[in-house]
Design a protein around this motif. Structure first.
Motif, PDB file in Angstrom:
ATOM      1  N   ASP A 252       7.962  30.763 -17.036  1.00  0.00           N
ATOM      2  CA  ASP A 252       7.943  32.122 -16.467  1.00  0.00           C
ATOM      3  C   ASP A 252       9.009  33.001 -17.094  1.00  0.00           C
ATOM      4  N   SER A 253       9.354  32.746 -18.368  1.00  0.00           N
ATOM      5  CA  SER A 253      10.393  33.560 -19.004  1.00  0.00           C
ATOM      6  C   SER A 253       9.959  35.011 -19.060  1.00  0.00           C
ATOM      7  N   ALA A 254      10.871  35.897 -18.705  1.00  0.00           N
ATOM      8  CA  ALA A 254      10.557  37.329 -18.638  1.00  0.00           C
ATOM      9  C   ALA A 254      11.853  38.094 -18.474  1.00  0.00           C
ATOM     10  N   PRO A 255      11.832  39.420 -18.696  1.00  0.00           N
ATOM     11  CA  PRO A 255      13.024  40.213 -18.415  1.00  0.00           C
ATOM     12  C   PRO A 255      13.404  40.085 -16.947  1.00  0.00           C
ATOM     13  N   ALA A 256      14.642  40.421 -16.638  1.00  0.00           N
ATOM     14  CA  ALA A 256      15.123  40.296 -15.266  1.00  0.00           C
ATOM     15  C   ALA A 256      14.232  41.062 -14.301  1.00  0.00           C
TER      16      ALA A 256
ATOM     17  N   PRO B 267      15.569  28.563  -7.439  1.00  0.00           N
ATOM     18  CA  PRO B 267      15.362  28.538  -8.899  1.00  0.00           C
ATOM     19  C   PRO B 267      16.323  29.478  -9.615  1.00  0.00           C
ATOM     20  N   THR B 268      16.444  29.300 -10.936  1.00  0.00           N
ATOM     21  CA  THR B 268      17.409  30.061 -11.743  1.00  0.00           C
ATOM     22  C   THR B 268      17.231  31.571 -11.615  1.00  0.00           C
ATOM     23  N   ARG B 269      15.983  32.044 -11.586  1.00  0.00           N
ATOM     24  CA  ARG B 269      15.723  33.487 -11.617  1.00  0.00           C
ATOM     25  C   ARG B 269      16.298  34.228 -10.409  1.00  0.00           C
ATOM     26  N   ILE B 270      16.530  33.518  -9.302  1.00  0.00           N
ATOM     27  CA  ILE B 270      17.077  34.176  -8.105  1.00  0.00           C
ATOM     28  C   ILE B 270      18.314  33.456  -7.569  1.00  0.00           C
ATOM     29  N   ARG B 271      18.849  32.512  -8.345  1.00  0.00           N
ATOM     30  CA  ARG B 271      19.908  31.634  -7.806  1.00  0.00           C
ATOM     31  C   ARG B 271      21.147  32.412  -7.383  1.00  0.00           C
TER      32      ARG B 271
END
Length: 526
Positions: free
Chosen positions: A320-324, A460-464
């Motif tokens: 799910d790599s994407a800009p912030a 998960p990393t994206r919202i950690r």
């Protein structure tokens, strides 16, 4: 601290699986960050990282403790009434409550390492204001700014540290880094004890004036043998060196301001260790920067003398790599059906545990006064209370990696802490009160160790760091309740009600964790 180039382009490249002892698969296959970090192992890079990130945790608690200790002196200098005085902790904790989610969100959007350095810089600059504040308004505003800066230390330092550790070491090292939190408490209380008691000029009851010179004269204490054995030693050193006399004759020697100057200086020292810290490879991979993530891992491997473990490395791109993603999207995910129960349980636990701990901790000097027990060495007893937390972090490091795991260590330690608050409530002598308060702090550090390890691993990393920042904000929010705590102490003229509420809060904070089903011991970060 983190200098050095990445691997040279002409270094012999071999498949990852040929040198990583089972962490790779077939030549040409992709691998994950977790597998690479496991192949690299824990080494020199992680020892330095532990120190740098730990100093951020140290600074956070150091400021909290010093503000608590100097509050009485600030009250006297600025002529504050009890209600105004109770707002002093609120200024620091209020800024911290705002800083935690703000810095956490910026870290998820712009990267860990940039924000990682700026938080301490902001706190240090505002710390200068606390030293020279001409009135309580400037002092309060400066404290708010310090809180705003240090508010980002726990969520960002903790997330960056976890994301650069091998999973085999993550739990134990996250807990051992909490030793810095305890050391911060010891440093804060130790500085207070040094300037407000040992080097006081006629302030404390056990300080007298001899020939216009302030001399610390400790008297024997059968109630607290440890305090009575330490006090003469430190007092003798202070008096024999002549430092005490010189300070008391110095026109600008105001002990509580020197406390603030000391921790501001330490804050600047910690700041300079942060330059050159690498970015989190998890964050880079989530942003689609695969090559940059690989460069970070190569740097880690080189510092650990395990360069061979990463040659031929081909990281698997994040699915799910994407800009912030935007703040609204992040918040929606945190309260989505997948994380809703977990978030509610964590928010409740962070709020109640922090209320209980900081009510007991920040108002301990006042609680001691209202306890009705004569504490001959009040500031030294508070310092001993801080020291008692040190073995708690070590115990926690082993418990969270045992069969108890993160969840049951957190629940058990929180309930036991509440039990020892009850012990402090019924204590009838200085010795029994000191022992019970020390046991409160010992098990509280086991609790904090488990809480700060468990929380970031649940997201998960994206919202950690956004999620951890929100949890931290719930905890810091209790700083706004400082005036309420002060009013309770003043209205009832007793510490009983506050201690009962603190005990009940600890119990609730532990039991609510039962609602979280997931155990994260030995689990890979998502």
């Amino acid at each position: 601290l983190f200098g050095g180039d990445s691997m040279s382009d002409d270094m012999e490249r071999v498949p990852l699986n040929a040198t990583s002892e089972g962490y790779g698969s077939s030549p040409g296959d992709t691998t994950t960050i977790d597998r690479v970090l496991s192949a690299v192992g824990f080494g020199r890079f992680h020892i330095l990282l532990t120190f740098v990130c730990g100093c951020g945790w140290l600074a956070d608690n150091m400021w909290i403790q010093v503000v608590s200790v100097v509050s009485e002196q600030v009250k006297l200098e600025y002529g504050l009434n009890d209600f105004q005085y109770s707002f002093l902790p609120s200024c620091l904790m209020g800024g911290s409550a705002l800083g935690a989610p703000v810095w956490g969100r910026l870290s998820d959007q712009y990267g860990r390492s940039k924000i990682f350095t700026f938080t301490l810089l902001f706190a240090a600059m505002c710390g200068i204001g606390t030293i020279f504040a001409p009135n309580v308004y400037i002092f309060g505003a400066s404290l708010f700014g310090v809180g705003l800066g240090i508010g980002g230390n726990l969520p960002i330092d903790g997330a960056l540290y976890a994301e650069l550790l091998p999973k085999e070491s993550r739990g134990r090292m996250m807990v051992l880094m909490a030793v810095f939190w305890v050391v911060g408490q010891m440093v804060g209380d130790g500085i207070g004890y040094l300037f407000l008691e040992i080097l006081a000029c006629g302030g404390p009851t056990n300080t007298t004036i001899v020939n216009s010179t302030a001399v610390f004269l400790p008297s024997p204490s059968a109630l607290n043998p440890l305090a009575s054995s330490l006090a003469p030693l430190v007092a003798t050193v202070a008096n024999s060196t002549g430092a005490h006399t010189a300070l008391c004759e110095f026109e600008y020697y105001i002990p509580w301001r020197w406390c603030m100057a000391s921790i501001t200086l330490l804050n600047f020292i910690f700041l300079f260790t942060r330059f050159g810290i690498p970015e989190s490879p998890y964050y880079l991979l989530k942003r689609g920067k695969v090559e940059e993530a690989q460069e970070v891992l190569e740097k880690v491997a080189k510092m650990n003398n395990r360069s061979a473990a990463v040659v031929g490395m081909d990281l698997e791109p994040a699915i799910d790599s994407a800009p912030a993603q935007g703040i609204v999207v992040s918040l929606k995910e945190i309260v989505s059906p997948e994380f809703l129960v977990t978030s509610i349980c964590l928010w409740t636990s962070w709020l109640t545990i922090n209320f209980a701990y900081f009510s007991f901790n920040m108002f301990l000097p006042q609680i001691i006064e209202l306890k009705g027990i004569h504490f001959e060495y009040k500031y030294l007893d508070i310092f001993l209370y801080a020291c008692a937390g040190l073995p708690g972090s070590v115990v926690g490091a082993f418990l969270i990696e045992s069969k108890l795991g993160r969840k049951w260590t957190l629940i058990g330690a929180t309930l036991v802490t509440g039990g020892f608050v009850a012990g402090f409530l019924v204590a009838s002598s200085e010795l029994s009160a000191v022992i019970s308060q020390c046991l409160v702090n010992l098990f509280a550090q086991v609790m904090w160790a488990a809480l700060y390890t468990y929380t970031p691993e649940l997201y998960p990393t994206r919202i950690r760091t956004t999620a951890l920042g929100i949890c931290s904000a719930f905890g810091k929010f209790v700083g706004f309740l400082g005036p309420v705590v002060g009013i309770l102490l003043k209205a009832f003229g007793s510490s009983t009600v506050l201690l009962i509420v603190a005990m009940a809060s600890f119990l609730l904070g532990g039991l609510v964790i039962l609602g979280i089903r997931k155990e994260t011991r030995n689990a890979a970060l998502e």
